[in-house]
Design a protein around this motif. Structure first.
Motif, PDB file in Angstrom:
ATOM      1  N   SER A   1      88.203  62.383   3.470  1.00  8.71           N
ATOM      2  CA  SER A   1      87.208  63.031   4.316  1.00  8.71           C
ATOM      3  C   SER A   1      87.671  63.200   5.754  1.00  8.71           C
ATOM      4  CB  SER A   1      85.902  62.238   4.285  1.00  8.71           C
ATOM      5  OG  SER A   1      86.122  60.953   4.815  1.00  8.71           O
TER       6      SER A   1
ATOM      7  N   LYS B   1      89.342  60.106  11.638  1.00  4.96           N
ATOM      8  CA  LYS B   1      88.137  60.768  11.154  1.00  4.96           C
ATOM      9  C   LYS B   1      87.591  61.612  12.287  1.00  4.96           C
ATOM     10  CE  LYS B   1      85.119  58.870   8.852  1.00  4.96           C
ATOM     11  NZ  LYS B   1      83.903  58.086   8.675  1.00  4.96           N
TER      12      LYS B   1
ATOM     13  N   ALA C   1      79.395  53.204   9.838  1.00  8.05           N
ATOM     14  CA  ALA C   1      79.459  54.423   9.034  1.00  8.05           C
ATOM     15  C   ALA C   1      80.628  55.294   9.473  1.00  8.05           C
ATOM     16  CB  ALA C   1      78.139  55.192   9.149  1.00  8.05           C
ATOM     17  N   GLN C   2      80.891  55.301  10.762  1.00 12.22           N
ATOM     18  CA  GLN C   2      81.928  56.199  11.248  1.00 12.22           C
ATOM     19  C   GLN C   2      83.336  55.675  10.978  1.00 12.22           C
ATOM     20  OE1 GLN C   2      81.632  56.650  15.430  1.00 12.22           O
ATOM     21  NE2 GLN C   2      82.300  54.561  15.848  1.00 12.22           N
TER      22      GLN C   2
ATOM     23  N   VAL D   1      84.224  54.613   8.021  1.00 12.62           N
ATOM     24  CA  VAL D   1      84.471  54.755   6.590  1.00 12.62           C
ATOM     25  C   VAL D   1      84.851  56.197   6.281  1.00 12.62           C
ATOM     26  CG1 VAL D   1      83.467  54.548   4.270  1.00 12.62           C
ATOM     27  CG2 VAL D   1      82.801  52.941   6.105  1.00 12.62           C
ATOM     28  N   MET D   2      85.982  56.355   5.618  1.00  8.51           N
ATOM     29  CA  MET D   2      86.359  57.692   5.131  1.00  8.51           C
ATOM     30  C   MET D   2      86.155  57.725   3.635  1.00  8.51           C
ATOM     31  SD  MET D   2      89.767  58.507   7.300  1.00  8.51           S
ATOM     32  CE  MET D   2      90.450  56.947   6.869  1.00  8.51           C
TER      33      MET D   2
ATOM     34  N   ARG E   1      79.821  58.281   7.553  1.00  9.48           N
ATOM     35  CA  ARG E   1      79.513  59.552   8.224  1.00  9.48           C
ATOM     36  C   ARG E   1      80.703  60.469   8.002  1.00  9.48           C
ATOM     37  NH1 ARG E   1      75.194  61.907  10.180  1.00  9.48           N
ATOM     38  NH2 ARG E   1      76.311  62.835  11.907  1.00  9.48           N
ATOM     39  N   VAL E   2      80.489  61.590   7.431  1.00  6.20           N
ATOM     40  CA  VAL E   2      81.586  62.559   7.277  1.00  6.20           C
ATOM     41  C   VAL E   2      81.063  63.910   7.754  1.00  6.20           C
ATOM     42  CG1 VAL E   2      82.592  61.317   5.325  1.00  6.20           C
ATOM     43  CG2 VAL E   2      80.934  63.135   4.909  1.00  6.20           C
ATOM     44  N   THR E   3      81.978  64.845   7.970  1.00  5.40           N
ATOM     45  CA  THR E   3      81.496  66.170   8.358  1.00  5.40           C
ATOM     46  C   THR E   3      81.056  66.925   7.120  1.00  5.40           C
ATOM     47  OG1 THR E   3      83.713  67.056   8.188  1.00  5.40           O
ATOM     48  CG2 THR E   3      82.981  66.395  10.378  1.00  5.40           C
TER      49      THR E   3
END
Ligand SMILES: Nc1ncnc2c1ncn2[C@@H]1O[C@H](COP(=O)(O)OP(=O)(O)OP(=O)(O)O)[C@@H](O)[C@H]1O
Ligand SMILES: Nc1ncnc2c1ncn2[C@@H]1O[C@H](COP(=O)(O)OP(=O)(O)OP(=O)(O)O)[C@@H](O)[C@H]1O
Ligand code: MOO
Ligand SMILES: [Mg+2]
Ligand SMILES: [Mg+2]
Lengths: 234, 362, 231, 362, 231
Positions: B293, B349, D279-280, D282-283, D327-329
């Motif tokens: 991601s 990220k 959350a940010q 984690v990929m 959190r991912v885009t």
């Protein structure tokens, strides 16, 4: 015209009544400013706006005269007083003339005080000390005297019963129902109690001032003064 | 506009001896509790008279012990936000905000209503300071200093009492102030996220002395300072330029080493920015990762590897003309055979480059 | 109505006038002196402090006597005032106000000085950084914060002025309509047989006025204090 | 030991109406500036008398409007660290620290010298508060409350004025206090890193009311609360157990979804811990990544995907019995074809699970 | 040595004794009343406040007269004190101390009250949370913080007691060695022509004593203030 009369505090009300009568008769106005004789004399020396000075003793009038602060020849004795020994409460026996035999101390229980005005400073106190001295009782009493700052305060001590006996002027004793006169000190036992009056050297209305003094010495004036208990010169 | 400070002062056992220049923009004073930050700020404001030295602001000498110059406090035009709010208890919030205007009889461009709205204190205007919460009082204090139209803003830990959401609202405003008319700001902070975002210049203090001073990019990516700044906060600050906004809300930035993709940034294409990349947010991959991601992958070359006492390794990565920092475990470094000169990929990220870490060009 | 003659009512009016003027006129100087004593160190500070306290230490008659010697028409200051400004204090109500003001001055200054000492200097520094000159800091921050002390000092001074007797009668005598204040009138009444009732009536009036002023000051003071505490 | 609070109170326009229980351990009150946190703490300490309601501490009723109970402040045994330090200006630092002992004539187990050393204030013991810096004063205030041997510690943003290094020293001490003898702590904070580390229980306040309360693990990984907590701070707190320490300084932890590798943790094998994973940090990868410095890869299943207004997506990932947040885009989510039920890998850098985010079991 | 007789020296000694005792003995009550007025609201608060201020408002002779009526041997309080404790105030130096204490009381209370009002109540709350009872908060926090006000109030009271004349002489008369304080002696000297010099000598002594006390209090006050500011 208007005059201001600097009057020894104890003479204030009598003088005010005289002033009212005088005003009625002459259309002049007189303001009576009552305070201690010493205060008034010093103020006159500092240019106070007084036309007439009535002192409760001779010394302060002499003091002004030496400094030429009164109009020569205007000085006269206005009234006289007597010194009495008073006690708290209503009269029990008629007043007597006090002699050396009369033991003032017998009225004082252990811890009691004889109320007088300041014996070295205030006229009533000075006269009282003279009288007790001449009766040979000063030595014994000196340490038992409570000296008030003026004769009225001495009177109050007896009136309240805080002091069983005190020495005040006859005029004071006469008007206070809570005290009675035990006896009168003979005139010979102290200097004569005289109230001199004079026109001040810087009087703004010397003629009216002279006239006021004359009125005080008149029969009408004498009548009022006598009604306040003062004696008047022959 | 610049600030030159070179002063010495004794306070009991504590000796202050600092010498630094602050260029235009935001200079952050960073240092441990008791290192002398407040004392420096007080000297600039004129509240502490140094034993010796000089203070100049934009060519104006505020203090010069040798020449006997000591401009009085009220002529220095410093807008000071104190560590404790120091609101006037007898005045309402509105009167506190307008105090400077009242005494100087000057009406500058700052607007009461706008400032109050920004700080979220519109509803409090008629209260007195005694009826405010801790954070509310601090916001009023910030507004009061802002509305005094100062030549320099001195802010002593102004945001410490505020929640993240409120900070996130106030920081951009401070940035606008910094950028508009070049209002210099001297900012005391414990918070490196704030530092990285705001600072054009960073002054590190320790025990009354300046340890190091310079552009935050250099200092924050200096592996030697990682221990002082704290492991979690080390990172690089690199320049970037907005190139385009995509429809799905991603903004593309150009950096010297390639392209970055970030959640939408409100800045026109062409705008120069700075982005902060924390060392701990950077992974190193020896082959281009797939099926992951992370949107941002930059080709890099390892410039240096610094082994600390612990299990971590700080890698300095050359990416175009910039340096990135990465923290990896010793185990990973060995597994991947990392060495100086190794060509590899920095994986970050997109959301790790967070909005609060983006600052204007300064 | 109360058995008091017009002279007594004159005394009431005069006492009010003298006390108000004494308080109001000495207030600016009182604030200045209190501020200087609380905040400044200067040569002669101890002398100033001593001078302010003198009227408290001296028996009132002595203060009155010294005033008479200094400000009487023969006195150096009195003569100067008269020749330069045509002002006469001796035996005038203005002199009574001077005496009352001087006697009340130590009380006023102490109260205000304590209030100055309680003001947090950090608020004053903050005002300075916002562009307020020393004078502006003083008028916009310090003075409002010392307001409770100023009120307390003023009411103390007013009460003292209403009760002042010794210095007043010694300095300006006891001339009805000009310098006869309530205490002087009470004195006059007490010097004569049967004057007690009139004296007590005057005492009651005097107490009533002073207590009304006191209540007013408490009320104002409480309001000011709440403002400063900030509810 | 537990605290029950159910109170109502009016302050001007502001209405406080809160009802929460705090179990043993650390309860964090979290909320925006002005939301009523200090008011709640004041009510517990007895400094604010609520209009109505009840406050019980470990079975002891401190306040009950209905029953007319109102235990006086000094009998409540609450150690209160105020938002402003409130040190006694006429006492030295030492006398401030020993104040409680002096008035209660009790000597508890706390040791002056040890506490002072911990807080870094040994050198200040003979000064008066006027000669302290902002952070020093706050540290003395903490020490003063600690040495009062309270039944509960009330801490109103106690660390806001402190630098990271100092915080990092004090936090473990608070943890020890919490764990030893179960001293309950009610802690007001804006800082979610502190929250995650210390909290056994989290109470979210907004505008005078309790929005939500519960274990921080649940609240912090609740995607619905991401906006309230702030995007950067959302994350999961999951239980873990130390399994072994490797020679290269890496500690291995077991979590319900697999193994984690972290820089050495000073805890014996078998120790239960909590780790926080933002959350940010984690990929998401659809295939197991290779050649990358991230040590931690957990197989997960996507439990939910929550699209916000912006370019980001919050994914809830089931990892064994725990939930992680990522959190991912939107762009990545689409590129990787993520959907509920997708099996994939959570990639986290070992160092992203930072020391300050590890707490005892509480 | 100065031309003053032994009686005058007795007056000096007595004035010191009376003023010191008056100040010290009224201090606890003064602190209590100041605290109650500053911090408490209770029925009768305004009455208490008025009562405290009365001696300031009344001409001193009136206060003295009221004391005489109440505490004299025939007075209700005086009789009670005598019968219960064997204490006599009338015509005793203890009565002079009572008069001086009462006259000085409003000054003492005002100064201390202002100091109480300036104490930050948040510090007192903090002490409460640390386990201090109300009384302990008072003795360990409030009282040390009001110390400058207590010092200021005490010195004002002492100075006032040194100068008090009207109430004292009215209540306890002038008995050399027992109740003749310096002001009484001065008054006596001023009543006779030529007494000014002796009076002025006594004035100088009195001023010297009071200024020494004042300087001492300033010094102590400054030390206390620095301690509180905390350098
Ligand atoms: N006396 C008062 N009158 C009116 N409103 C008040 C009063 N005191 C406090 N408030 C309001 O009560 C609310 C709660 O205040 P409180 O101090 O409990 O907030 P807080 O959550 O601690 O905030 P912060 O994080 O800023 O310290 C605030 O909105 C404040 O404005
Ligand atoms: N009057 C004083 N006497 C002695 N030392 C003092 C005095 N005032 C301050 N100090 C010391 O000076 C040092 C610097 O204080 P300063 O307030 O500038 O620190 P700071 O960097 O702002 O700290 P913080 O982050 O805690 O606010 C501190 O170590 C403090 O203890
Ligand atoms: O009238 Mo006097 O002055 O008491 O003797
Ligand atoms: Mg500081
Ligand atoms: Mg708060």
């Amino acid at each position: 015209s208007e005059i201001t009369v600097f009057a020894a505090a104890s003479t204030g009300p009598a003088l005010r009544q005289v002033a009212e009568a005088w005003e009625e008769e002459t259309g002049n106005a007189a303001t009576i400013a009552p305070a201690g004789s010493s205060v008034l004399a010093r103020q006159i020396a500092q240019g106070a706006p007084a036309d007439v000075f009535v002192s409760a003793n001779v010394d302060w009038m002499d003091w002004l005269e030496e400094r030429r602060l009164i109009v020569p020849g205007s000085r006269r004795v206005l009234m006289q007083n007597c010194l009495v020994l008073i006690a708290h409460g209503p009269a029990e026996i008629a007043p007597v003339s006090l002699t050396a035999d009369y033991d003032v101390a017998r009225h004082l229980a252990e811890g009691d005080r004889l109320a007088m005005a300041l014996v070295d400073a205030v006229p009533a106190g000075i006269y009282g000390k003279q009288a007790l001295t001449s009766l040979g009782q000063w030595e014994a009493l000196a340490s038992r005297v409570a000296q008030a700052d003026n004769v009225r305060a001495a009177l109050a001590l007896v009136a309240l019963g805080e002091a069983p006996v005190g020495i005040v002027y006859a005029t004071d004793a006469a008007a206070e129902p809570r005290v009675h006169v035990l006896g009168t000190f003979p005139d010979s036992s102290h200097d004569p109690i005289l109230y001199p009056g004079a026109v001040t050297a810087e009087a703004a209305a010397p003629a009216a001032a002279e006239d006021f003094l004359d009125y005080l010495s008149s029969d009408a004036g004498h009548a009022i003064l006598e009604s306040h208990g003062f004696g008047v010169p022959e | 506009m610049s600030l030159e400070v070179a002063i010495r002062h004794r306070l009991g056992d504590f000796a202050l001896d600092v010498d630094f220049d602050a260029p235009a923009g935001v200079t952050v004073l960073f240092g441990r509790s008791g290192s002398g930050k407040t004392s420096v700020v007080n000297a600039i404001a004129g509240l502490l008279r140094p034993d010796a030295g000089r203070i100049c602001l934009s060519g104006r000498t505020l203090f010069d012990e040798a020449q006997g110059i000591d401009v009085p406090v009220h002529r220095r035009r410093t807008g000071y936000v104190f560590q404790e709010h120091r609101l006037f208890p007898h005045l309402t919030v509105r009167e506190n905000l307008l105090y400077s205007r009242r005494v100087t009889r000057q009406r500058g461009p700052g607007d009461l209503v706008e400032t109050a709205r920004l700080l979220g204190i519109e509803a409090l205007l008629d209260r007195r300071p005694g009826a405010l919460s801790g954070g509310e009082a601090q916001r009023v204090a910030i507004g009061r200093a802002l509305l005094s139209e100062p030549d320099i803003l001195l802010m002593d830990e102004p945001l410490a009492a505020l929640d993240e959401a409120r900070k996130a609202e106030i920081l951009p405003y401070l940035e606008r102030l910094r950028d508009r008319a070049g209002l210099p700001i001297l900012y005391v902070s414990h918070n490196l996220a704030e530092v990285a975002r705001l600072a054009n210049h960073l002054v590190l203090m320790e025990a009354g002395r300046v340890m190091q001073a310079g552009p935050p990019g250099d200092l924050l990516s200096d592996p030697a300072l990682v221990n002082i700044l704290g492991l979690r906060e080390a990172g690089a600050v690199i320049p970037a330029r907005v190139t385009s906004h995509a429809e799905d809300g991603v903004t593309e930035l150009a950096v010297s080493g390639g392209r970055l993709f970030l959640p939408r940034i409100e800045a026109a294409p062409g705008t120069a920015l700075r982005v902060r990349i924390l060392a701990q947010d950077v992974m190193i991959a020896t082959e281009p990762p797939r099926g992951i991601s992370a949107l941002n992958v930059l080709p890099v070359e390892i410039a240096s590897l610094r082994y600390g006492g612990g299990p971590g390794v700080t890698a300095q990565l050359r990416s175009g003309g910039d340096m990135l920092l990465a923290r990896v475990t010793r185990r990973s470094a060995e597994a991947l055979n990392l060495a100086e000169g190794t060509r590899c990929y920095a994986v970050l990220k997109s959301v790790a480059v967070a909005p609060t870490d983006i600052g204007g060009p300064g | 109505m109360t058995g008091l003659g017009p002279e007594a009512w004159d005394a009431v009016r005069l006492s009010l006038q003298v006390s108000l003027v004494a308080t109001m006129a000495s207030l600016p100087l009182g604030i200045l002196v209190a501020w200087a004593l609380a905040r400044k160190s200067f040569p002669g500070r101890q002398v100033l402090n001593a001078a302010v306290h003198l009227p408290l230490i001296l028996p009132p008659v002595v203060t009155g006597y010294l005033l008479l010697v200094a400000f009487g028409r023969q006195g150096p200051l009195g003569a100067m005032l008269y020749e330069t400004f045509g002002i006469t204090l001796a035996f005038r109500w203005t002199g009574a106000a001077l005496a009352a003001g001087i006697m009340a001055f130590p009380l006023m200054v102490r109260a205000i000085r304590l209030a100055f000492e309680a003001v947090d200097p950090r608020l004053e520094s903050a005002a300075g950084t916002l562009g307020a000159s020393k004078l502006q800091v003083f008028t916009t921050v310090t003075l409002p914060l010392v307001a409770p002390g100023v009120i307390a000092g003023s009411i103390l001074a007013f009460a003292k002025a209403m009760g002042e007797f010794g210095a007043t009668i010694t300095f300006v005598s006891n001339i009805p309509g000009e310098t006869q204040t309530i205490p002087s009138a009470i004195y006059a009444f007490l010097q004569v047989p049967g004057g007690e009732n009139a004296a007590l009536t005057l005492v009651a009036i005097s107490v009533g006025i002073a207590l009304a002023a006191l209540a007013l000051s408490e009320w104002v003071g409480a309001r000011v204090a709440t403002r400063i505490r900030g509810a």
